[in-house]
Design a protein around this motif. Structure first.
Motif, PDB file in Angstrom:
ATOM      1  N   GLY A 195      -1.063  17.767   0.015  1.00 56.10           N
ATOM      2  CA  GLY A 195       0.381  17.638  -0.125  1.00 56.10           C
ATOM      3  C   GLY A 195       1.060  18.945  -0.448  1.00 56.10           C
ATOM      4  N   GLY A 196       2.401  18.969  -0.341  1.00 47.41           N
ATOM      5  CA  GLY A 196       3.158  20.178  -0.625  1.00 47.41           C
ATOM      6  C   GLY A 196       4.617  19.857  -0.791  1.00 47.41           C
ATOM      7  N   ALA A 197       5.408  20.872  -1.125  1.00 52.57           N
ATOM      8  CA  ALA A 197       6.829  20.671  -1.416  1.00 52.57           C
ATOM      9  C   ALA A 197       7.681  21.354  -0.365  1.00 52.57           C
ATOM     10  CB  ALA A 197       7.159  21.231  -2.792  1.00 52.57           C
ATOM     11  N   LEU A 198       8.861  20.834  -0.137  1.00 54.44           N
ATOM     12  CA  LEU A 198       9.822  21.418   0.788  1.00 54.44           C
ATOM     13  C   LEU A 198      10.610  22.514   0.088  1.00 54.44           C
ATOM     14  CD1 LEU A 198      11.366  21.338   3.477  1.00 54.44           C
ATOM     15  CD2 LEU A 198      12.869  19.624   2.457  1.00 54.44           C
TER      16      LEU A 198
ATOM     17  N   THR B 233       9.613  25.828   4.658  1.00 53.31           N
ATOM     18  CA  THR B 233       8.369  26.391   4.154  1.00 53.31           C
ATOM     19  C   THR B 233       7.629  25.303   3.384  1.00 53.31           C
ATOM     20  OG1 THR B 233       9.289  28.627   3.959  1.00 53.31           O
ATOM     21  CG2 THR B 233       7.316  28.149   2.679  1.00 53.31           C
ATOM     22  N   ILE B 234       6.380  25.041   3.765  1.00 50.80           N
ATOM     23  CA  ILE B 234       5.567  24.027   3.101  1.00 50.80           C
ATOM     24  C   ILE B 234       4.139  24.548   2.957  1.00 50.80           C
ATOM     25  CG2 ILE B 234       6.940  22.054   3.859  1.00 50.80           C
ATOM     26  CD1 ILE B 234       4.967  21.588   6.105  1.00 50.80           C
ATOM     27  N   SER B 235       3.329  23.836   2.224  1.00 49.24           N
ATOM     28  CA  SER B 235       1.951  24.269   1.996  1.00 49.24           C
ATOM     29  C   SER B 235       0.974  23.612   2.953  1.00 49.24           C
ATOM     30  CB  SER B 235       1.542  23.980   0.545  1.00 49.24           C
ATOM     31  OG  SER B 235       1.672  22.602   0.253  1.00 49.24           O
ATOM     32  N   GLN B 236       1.483  22.855   3.933  1.00 50.34           N
ATOM     33  CA  GLN B 236       0.634  22.292   4.982  1.00 50.34           C
ATOM     34  C   GLN B 236       1.058  22.852   6.340  1.00 50.34           C
ATOM     35  OE1 GLN B 236       2.562  20.251   3.094  1.00 50.34           O
ATOM     36  NE2 GLN B 236       1.140  19.316   1.639  1.00 50.34           N
ATOM     37  N   PRO B 237       0.196  22.704   7.350  1.00 43.03           N
ATOM     38  CA  PRO B 237       0.516  23.285   8.655  1.00 43.03           C
ATOM     39  C   PRO B 237       1.781  22.720   9.296  1.00 43.03           C
ATOM     40  CG  PRO B 237      -1.817  22.821   8.512  1.00 43.03           C
ATOM     41  CD  PRO B 237      -1.194  22.207   7.297  1.00 43.03           C
ATOM     42  N   ILE B 238       2.441  23.587  10.034  1.00 43.79           N
ATOM     43  CA  ILE B 238       3.520  23.240  10.954  1.00 43.79           C
ATOM     44  C   ILE B 238       3.052  23.707  12.325  1.00 43.79           C
ATOM     45  CG2 ILE B 238       5.941  23.591  11.573  1.00 43.79           C
ATOM     46  CD1 ILE B 238       6.319  24.623   8.636  1.00 43.79           C
TER      47      ILE B 238
ATOM     48  N   GLY C  39       0.743  14.226   4.573  1.00 45.52           N
ATOM     49  CA  GLY C  39      -0.660  13.834   4.610  1.00 45.52           C
ATOM     50  C   GLY C  39      -1.136  13.384   5.973  1.00 45.52           C
ATOM     51  N   LYS C  40      -0.233  13.341   6.975  1.00 42.56           N
ATOM     52  CA  LYS C  40      -0.608  13.013   8.348  1.00 42.56           C
ATOM     53  C   LYS C  40       0.373  13.692   9.286  1.00 42.56           C
ATOM     54  CE  LYS C  40       0.703   9.330  10.385  1.00 42.56           C
ATOM     55  NZ  LYS C  40       0.757   7.929  10.871  1.00 42.56           N
ATOM     56  N   PRO C  41      -0.018  13.949  10.517  1.00 41.47           N
ATOM     57  CA  PRO C  41       0.891  14.621  11.444  1.00 41.47           C
ATOM     58  C   PRO C  41       1.994  13.695  11.926  1.00 41.47           C
ATOM     59  CG  PRO C  41      -1.172  14.075  12.541  1.00 41.47           C
ATOM     60  CD  PRO C  41      -1.362  13.724  11.099  1.00 41.47           C
ATOM     61  N   VAL C  42       3.245  14.127  11.751  1.00 38.12           N
ATOM     62  CA  VAL C  42       4.405  13.391  12.243  1.00 38.12           C
ATOM     63  C   VAL C  42       5.313  14.362  12.986  1.00 38.12           C
ATOM     64  CG1 VAL C  42       4.320  11.674  10.395  1.00 38.12           C
ATOM     65  CG2 VAL C  42       5.720  13.732  10.110  1.00 38.12           C
ATOM     66  N   VAL C  43       6.097  13.841  13.915  1.00 37.64           N
ATOM     67  CA  VAL C  43       7.049  14.659  14.674  1.00 37.64           C
ATOM     68  C   VAL C  43       8.404  14.603  13.975  1.00 37.64           C
ATOM     69  CG1 VAL C  43       8.250  14.969  16.867  1.00 37.64           C
ATOM     70  CG2 VAL C  43       5.834  14.310  16.846  1.00 37.64           C
ATOM     71  N   VAL C  44       8.931  15.779  13.671  1.00 32.18           N
ATOM     72  CA  VAL C  44      10.194  15.918  12.950  1.00 32.18           C
ATOM     73  C   VAL C  44      11.204  16.622  13.853  1.00 32.18           C
ATOM     74  CG1 VAL C  44      11.325  16.959  10.931  1.00 32.18           C
ATOM     75  CG2 VAL C  44       8.992  16.043  10.734  1.00 32.18           C
ATOM     76  N   VAL C  45      12.455  16.221  13.808  1.00 34.61           N
ATOM     77  CA  VAL C  45      13.564  16.941  14.449  1.00 34.61           C
ATOM     78  C   VAL C  45      14.466  17.476  13.340  1.00 34.61           C
ATOM     79  CG1 VAL C  45      15.646  16.728  15.853  1.00 34.61           C
ATOM     80  CG2 VAL C  45      13.513  15.677  16.619  1.00 34.61           C
ATOM     81  N   GLN C  46      14.757  18.766  13.415  1.00 35.08           N
ATOM     82  CA  GLN C  46      15.553  19.421  12.375  1.00 35.08           C
ATOM     83  C   GLN C  46      16.719  20.170  12.995  1.00 35.08           C
ATOM     84  OE1 GLN C  46      13.365  21.292   9.288  1.00 35.08           O
ATOM     85  NE2 GLN C  46      14.946  22.782   8.782  1.00 35.08           N
ATOM     86  N   GLU C  47      17.906  20.017  12.405  1.00 34.66           N
ATOM     87  CA  GLU C  47      19.068  20.797  12.817  1.00 34.66           C
ATOM     88  C   GLU C  47      18.924  22.205  12.254  1.00 34.66           C
ATOM     89  OE1 GLU C  47      22.638  18.903  11.612  1.00 34.66           O
ATOM     90  OE2 GLU C  47      22.195  17.017  12.669  1.00 34.66           O
TER      91      GLU C  47
END
Length: 439
Positions: free
Chosen positions: A23-26, A201-206, A226-234
């Motif tokens: 896990g990690g923080a945003l 910036t997070i402590s897991q892969p992007i 904790g699992k790969p998800v697809v994110v859309v960001q403005e």
């Protein structure tokens, strides 16, 4: 399937992003730490000689307009810059064109940069055809201080288009992933690598960032939950939402040309297969039906077809399938391991990574003929992406034990390295034109 250690990102995509991490923080929106320097190797078959001097009153503004323009044009490999800084030139007076013709110049850029009372700056320029003895007419850009670099890039774009006939891409943006220790950062920067910002910036892969066609959003795969998800960001606001968070893995997003859908790889029904999903996370549709791993989709410019990677023949190769579904057709036949397709915006070429001996090299296919050209002699290339004018490709590779970004012309003659000093960089993607009228 086995993968070289340098093929981390591609392996995660081929396996549907199954490597789970902690896990990690945003982190909040912040300026990126690393800045770029550009190292250029090679030149075009012909170079246009252009004289560029300092803009009048340039010392009174916070950005070196003329130097930014010079650097942009030099990086293309298509121009030979003649120094005119010793001459007192501006946009209003007629320069001594016969003198510059005798010095071998085909074109001459003059300009001025004037601070205005309201805090803005009036940047004016004129491009002279030395051979014809004609000026293009004065162009004025009135901008805020924070937009001066962008104004310089727009001037370089105008010069590039006037002298080559093709639109320039200096005012476009790139995105990439930076890794420093356990910190993974999604970075957005100008095409020259400057002006970098970090929306995440997070402590897991992007992995797998992808620009929306309007340049306002980025889709990517995040492991932060904790699992790969697809994110859309403005990009401008940092607002983000998960658009594919189904059971199993969710990976490899690719925007449709109209920006309404994403092609994604999901393992929700078993093996990794291609699906379409709305940009709002609604309307899921399955595209491929196989027992193989189907992943890394790339759209054709007309939105009618998807190119993708599949091991249905025993090893990864590139196929194409109608976006509405149907029978896939194999595209790559040279080499036993071909991945990471990218289709040029003009629809003429496909860039991809092919295994050559024990290395992975960038290749280019002319789609109409099937002709394949190797573009590099390096061993750890990955993640090709076309510039919006279809004339350059950005990709990641390794140099001196570090991950770096490179650009190359379509013939492989001109290469530029964008090298950071503080972090490994990978997964580059080139954004669209920011001005729709110039598409």
């Amino acid at each position: 399937m086995t993968h070289s250690p340098s093929r981390r990102a591609a392996a995660q995509r081929m396996l549907g992003g199954l490597a789970l991490l902690g896990g990690g923080a945003l982190w909040p929106w912040q300026a990126a730490q690393a800045q770029f320097r550009v190292e250029i190797a090679g030149v075009g078959a012909t170079q246009i000689p252009i004289a560029i001097g300092a803009f009048r009153d340039e010392g009174r503004i916070p950005q070196p307009i003329s130097r930014i323009i010079k650097a942009d044009l030099e990086r293309s490999g298509l121009f030979r810059i003649l120094d005119a800084t010793a001459d007192r030139l501006d946009d209003t007076s007629r320069p001594p064109l016969p003198d510059w013709r005798s010095k071998g110049a085909d074109a001459l850029l003059t300009g001025s940069a004037t601070p205005l009372a309201d805090g803005r700056f009036d940047v004016r320029y004129q491009l002279w055809d030395v051979l014809k003895g004609q000026g293009s007419g004065i162009v004025s850009l009135v901008v805020m201080a924070g937009d001066l670099r962008q104004a310089a890039h727009r001037i370089a774009d105008d010069i590039y288009q006037r002298l080559t006939g093709d639109p320039g891409v200096f005012s476009t943006r790139i995105a990439y992933v930076s890794k420093a220790g356990a910190r993974h950062t999604l970075v957005v920067a100008d095409a020259d690598g400057e002006g970098a910002q970090a929306p995440l910036t997070i402590s897991q892969p992007i992995i797998s960032p992808a620009w929306s066609p309007d340049g306002q959003r980025l889709a990517y795969v995040s492991f932060e939950g904790g699992k790969p998800v697809v994110v859309v960001q403005e990009v401008s606001t940092g607002r983000r939402r998960v658009v594919a968070g189904f059971k199993g893995s969710n990976s490899a997003p690719a925007w449709s040309p109209d920006g309404r859908q994403l092609a994604v790889t999901l393992s929700r029904d078993g093996g990794s297969q291609l699906y379409l999903i709305g940009a709002d996370g609604q309307g899921l549709q399955r595209v491929t039906q196989s027992s193989a791993i189907d992943t890394e989709a790339a759209w054709s410019p007309d939105g009618r077809a998807l190119y993708f990677v599949s091991d249905r023949g025993g090893a990864p190769q590139i196929y194409t399938v109608p976006a509405s579904g149907g029978q896939p057709r194999r595209v790559t036949f040279t080499g036993g391991y071909n991945i990471s397709p990218a289709i040029s915006p003009d629809g003429r070429h496909m860039a991809y990574i092919s295994q050559v001996d024990a290395g992975y090299r960038l290749h280019l296919m002319e789609l109409a003929s099937g002709k394949v050209t190797p573009l590099t002699d390096t061993r750890d290339d990955e993640s090709p992406s076309f510039a919006p004018n279809s004339k350059l490709i950005i990709y990641a590779t390794r140099a001196q034990g570090r991950d770096v970004l490179m650009t190359t012309s379509l013939d492989g003659r001109i290469k530029a390295r964008l090298a950071t000093s503080q972090a490994d960089v990978r997964e580059p993607v080139w954004g669209p034109f920011l001005h729709p009228a110039r598409r």
